[in-house]
Design a protein around this motif. Structure first.
Motif, PDB file in Angstrom:
ATOM      1  N   ARG A 285      36.848  53.650  53.997  1.00 19.83           N
ATOM      2  CA  ARG A 285      37.165  54.185  55.331  1.00 19.83           C
ATOM      3  C   ARG A 285      38.363  55.139  55.259  1.00 19.83           C
ATOM      4  O   ARG A 285      38.369  56.187  55.903  1.00 19.83           O
ATOM      5  CB  ARG A 285      37.438  53.048  56.309  1.00 19.83           C
ATOM      6  N   ALA A 286      39.351  54.792  54.467  1.00 17.92           N
ATOM      7  CA  ALA A 286      40.568  55.597  54.380  1.00 17.92           C
ATOM      8  C   ALA A 286      40.363  56.908  53.629  1.00 17.92           C
ATOM      9  O   ALA A 286      41.076  57.887  53.885  1.00 17.92           O
ATOM     10  CB  ALA A 286      41.682  54.784  53.716  1.00 17.92           C
ATOM     11  N   ASN A 287      39.411  56.967  52.709  1.00 19.87           N
ATOM     12  CA  ASN A 287      39.241  58.205  51.946  1.00 19.87           C
ATOM     13  C   ASN A 287      38.402  59.245  52.678  1.00 19.87           C
ATOM     14  O   ASN A 287      38.362  60.403  52.280  1.00 19.87           O
ATOM     15  CB  ASN A 287      38.715  57.941  50.524  1.00 19.87           C
ATOM     16  N   ALA A 288      37.763  58.872  53.769  1.00 18.90           N
ATOM     17  CA  ALA A 288      36.881  59.799  54.484  1.00 18.90           C
ATOM     18  C   ALA A 288      37.627  61.042  54.985  1.00 18.90           C
ATOM     19  O   ALA A 288      37.137  62.162  54.850  1.00 18.90           O
ATOM     20  CB  ALA A 288      36.191  59.083  55.638  1.00 18.90           C
ATOM     21  N   ALA A 289      38.802  60.871  55.549  1.00 14.68           N
ATOM     22  CA  ALA A 289      39.546  62.014  56.099  1.00 14.68           C
ATOM     23  C   ALA A 289      39.990  62.994  55.011  1.00 14.68           C
ATOM     24  O   ALA A 289      39.747  64.203  55.144  1.00 14.68           O
ATOM     25  CB  ALA A 289      40.726  61.531  56.929  1.00 14.68           C
ATOM     26  N   PRO A 290      40.622  62.537  53.922  1.00 14.08           N
ATOM     27  CA  PRO A 290      40.989  63.523  52.899  1.00 14.08           C
ATOM     28  C   PRO A 290      39.768  64.180  52.250  1.00 14.08           C
ATOM     29  O   PRO A 290      39.802  65.374  51.937  1.00 14.08           O
ATOM     30  CB  PRO A 290      41.827  62.745  51.885  1.00 14.08           C
TER      31      PRO A 290
ATOM     32  N   ALA B 217      36.929  64.905  53.710  1.00 16.54           N
ATOM     33  CA  ALA B 217      36.477  65.931  54.659  1.00 16.54           C
ATOM     34  C   ALA B 217      37.425  67.130  54.645  1.00 16.54           C
ATOM     35  O   ALA B 217      36.985  68.290  54.650  1.00 16.54           O
ATOM     36  CB  ALA B 217      36.376  65.332  56.058  1.00 16.54           C
ATOM     37  N   GLU B 218      38.705  66.870  54.595  1.00 15.58           N
ATOM     38  CA  GLU B 218      39.707  67.937  54.612  1.00 15.58           C
ATOM     39  C   GLU B 218      39.551  68.895  53.436  1.00 15.58           C
ATOM     40  O   GLU B 218      39.755  70.110  53.569  1.00 15.58           O
ATOM     41  CB  GLU B 218      41.112  67.331  54.595  1.00 15.58           C
TER      42      GLU B 218
ATOM     43  N   CYS C  48      43.071  67.423  46.733  1.00 15.89           N
ATOM     44  CA  CYS C  48      42.622  66.204  47.418  1.00 15.89           C
ATOM     45  C   CYS C  48      43.220  64.981  46.755  1.00 15.89           C
ATOM     46  O   CYS C  48      43.775  64.103  47.430  1.00 15.89           O
ATOM     47  CB  CYS C  48      41.101  66.130  47.422  1.00 15.89           C
TER      48      CYS C  48
ATOM     49  N   SER D 295      46.864  64.629  47.556  1.00 17.50           N
ATOM     50  CA  SER D 295      47.227  64.628  48.976  1.00 17.50           C
ATOM     51  C   SER D 295      47.762  63.269  49.428  1.00 17.50           C
ATOM     52  O   SER D 295      47.353  62.219  48.905  1.00 17.50           O
ATOM     53  CB  SER D 295      46.019  65.002  49.833  1.00 17.50           C
TER      54      SER D 295
ATOM     55  N   GLY E 198      47.030  61.736  52.098  1.00 19.22           N
ATOM     56  CA  GLY E 198      45.921  60.952  52.647  1.00 19.22           C
ATOM     57  C   GLY E 198      45.151  60.210  51.574  1.00 19.22           C
ATOM     58  O   GLY E 198      44.822  59.031  51.729  1.00 19.22           O
ATOM     59  N   TYR E 199      44.832  60.909  50.459  1.00 20.03           N
ATOM     60  CA  TYR E 199      44.099  60.222  49.402  1.00 20.03           C
ATOM     61  C   TYR E 199      44.987  59.212  48.684  1.00 20.03           C
ATOM     62  O   TYR E 199      44.529  58.123  48.328  1.00 20.03           O
ATOM     63  CB  TYR E 199      43.466  61.182  48.375  1.00 20.03           C
TER      64      TYR E 199
END
Length: 97
Positions: free
Chosen positions: A23-28, A30-31, A68, A71, A73-74
């Protein structure tokens, strides 16, 4: 521009906790324009050794793949993965031919 790939081989010790990483890796992902080509699934080791789960993620460039991974986020997602799995991850530039 040549694409690049993350190639990962993973052993998951706690599948429920590993879901938090997914769930947490989805945003980075996509980015940075990531696209899953392989995400688990049946596999057969025909030479050498491998972990039970294989993942291949395509990025638009080597720079995007590295950015990525680096980052915030990742790295936050990775911190969720590390206690509940073991992984071998490489970033490789695609073949331009």
């Amino acid at each position: 521009m040549t694409k690049a790939y993350w190639i990962a081989h993973v052993t998951i010790d706690d599948p429920d906790a590993y879901d938090a990483y997914r769930r947490a890796n989805a945003a980075p992902f996509a980015e940075f324009g990531a696209r899953f080509l392989v995400r688990g699934g049946a596999q057969q080791v025909v030479e050498g050794q491998a972990r039970p789960r294989s993942v291949v993620i395509e990025f638009p460039s080597l720079e995007a793949a590295q950015a990525c991974y680096d980052s915030p986020g990742y790295q936050a997602a990775k911190a969720l993965r590390e206690p509940v799995s073991a992984a071998d991850v490489i970033i490789v530039e695609g073949w331009p031919g």
